[in-house]
Design a protein around this motif. Structure first.
Motif, short mmCIF file in Angstrom:
data_model
loop_
_atom_site.label_atom_id
_atom_site.label_comp_id
_atom_site.label_asym_id
_atom_site.label_seq_id
_atom_site.Cartn_x
_atom_site.Cartn_y
_atom_site.Cartn_z
N GLU A 24 0.84 -1.19 0.00
CA GLU A 24 0.00 0.00 0.00
C GLU A 24 0.88 1.24 0.00
OE1 GLU A 24 -3.52 2.13 2.57
OE2 GLU A 24 -2.38 0.52 3.46
N LEU A 25 0.51 2.22 -0.81
CA LEU A 25 1.27 3.47 -0.89
C LEU A 25 0.59 4.53 -0.04
CD1 LEU A 25 2.08 3.55 -4.70
CD2 LEU A 25 3.61 2.97 -2.82
N LEU A 26 1.37 5.18 0.80
CA LEU A 26 0.87 6.22 1.69
C LEU A 26 1.55 7.54 1.33
CD1 LEU A 26 1.36 4.18 4.98
CD2 LEU A 26 -0.78 4.47 3.73
N ARG A 47 14.41 12.39 2.48
CA ARG A 47 15.56 13.09 1.87
C ARG A 47 16.88 12.55 2.40
NH1 ARG A 47 13.97 17.86 3.11
NH2 ARG A 47 15.27 18.13 4.95
N GLU A 48 16.93 12.22 3.71
CA GLU A 48 18.14 11.69 4.33
C GLU A 48 18.36 10.21 4.03
OE1 GLU A 48 17.52 12.54 8.45
OE2 GLU A 48 18.08 14.66 8.24
N HIS A 54 8.87 6.77 -3.11
CA HIS A 54 8.81 6.97 -4.55
C HIS A 54 8.25 8.36 -4.79
CE1 HIS A 54 9.47 2.69 -5.25
NE2 HIS A 54 8.65 2.51 -4.22
N ARG A 55 8.82 9.04 -5.77
CA ARG A 55 8.33 10.38 -6.11
C ARG A 55 7.55 10.29 -7.42
NH1 ARG A 55 10.12 14.18 -2.78
NH2 ARG A 55 12.06 13.80 -1.66
N ILE A 68 5.03 6.52 -0.03
CA ILE A 68 5.86 5.67 0.81
C ILE A 68 5.13 4.35 1.02
CG2 ILE A 68 6.98 5.48 3.07
CD1 ILE A 68 6.66 8.69 3.07
N ARG A 69 5.82 3.26 0.75
CA ARG A 69 5.20 1.94 0.93
C ARG A 69 5.02 1.64 2.42
NH1 ARG A 69 4.51 -0.83 -3.58
NH2 ARG A 69 5.88 -0.40 -5.32
N ARG A 70 3.94 0.98 2.73
CA ARG A 70 3.65 0.59 4.11
C ARG A 70 4.80 -0.26 4.66
NH1 ARG A 70 -0.61 -0.90 7.59
NH2 ARG A 70 0.45 -1.74 9.39
N ALA A 71 5.38 -1.12 3.83
CA ALA A 71 6.50 -1.96 4.26
C ALA A 71 7.70 -1.10 4.68
CB ALA A 71 6.90 -2.92 3.14
N SER A 72 7.90 0.04 4.02
CA SER A 72 9.00 0.93 4.40
C SER A 72 8.75 1.56 5.76
CB SER A 72 9.17 2.04 3.36
OG SER A 72 9.56 1.50 2.12
#
Length: 83
Positions: A24-26, A47-48, A54-55, A68-72
């Motif tokens: 899922e993308l957040l 950024r860091e 993903h942009r 941002i993926r939920r897994a991240s």
């Protein structure tokens, strides 16, 4: 500042977002709510390189196009947890 144990954060995450998949993308605001951070802090973590994302889009739309993926998010929570 005190931090909640990882288990408490994970259950709070499920309560806020519900059942979700790892893919899922957040957006930055959603991740900020999950982590209880300001959205700008989430963008700084990306950024860091501390949080992968993903942009989407180009130019001025890039800021709003952050996904941002939920897994991240889960990985960040695991890695930042104090043992």
């Amino acid at each position: 500042m005190t931090t909640a144990p990882l288990g408490e954060k994970a259950s709070r995450l499920e309560t806020q977002v519900g059942e979700t998949s790892e893919n899922e993308l957040l957006n930055a605001v959603q991740v900020a709510q999950i982590l209880r951070l300001h959205p700008q802090t989430v963008r700084r973590l990306v950024r860091e390189g501390r949080l992968s994302a993903h942009r989407l889009g180009s130019g001025s739309a890039r800021r709003r196009g952050l996904r941002i993926r939920r897994a991240s998010v889960d990985k960040y929570l695991t890695e930042s947890a104090v043992s």
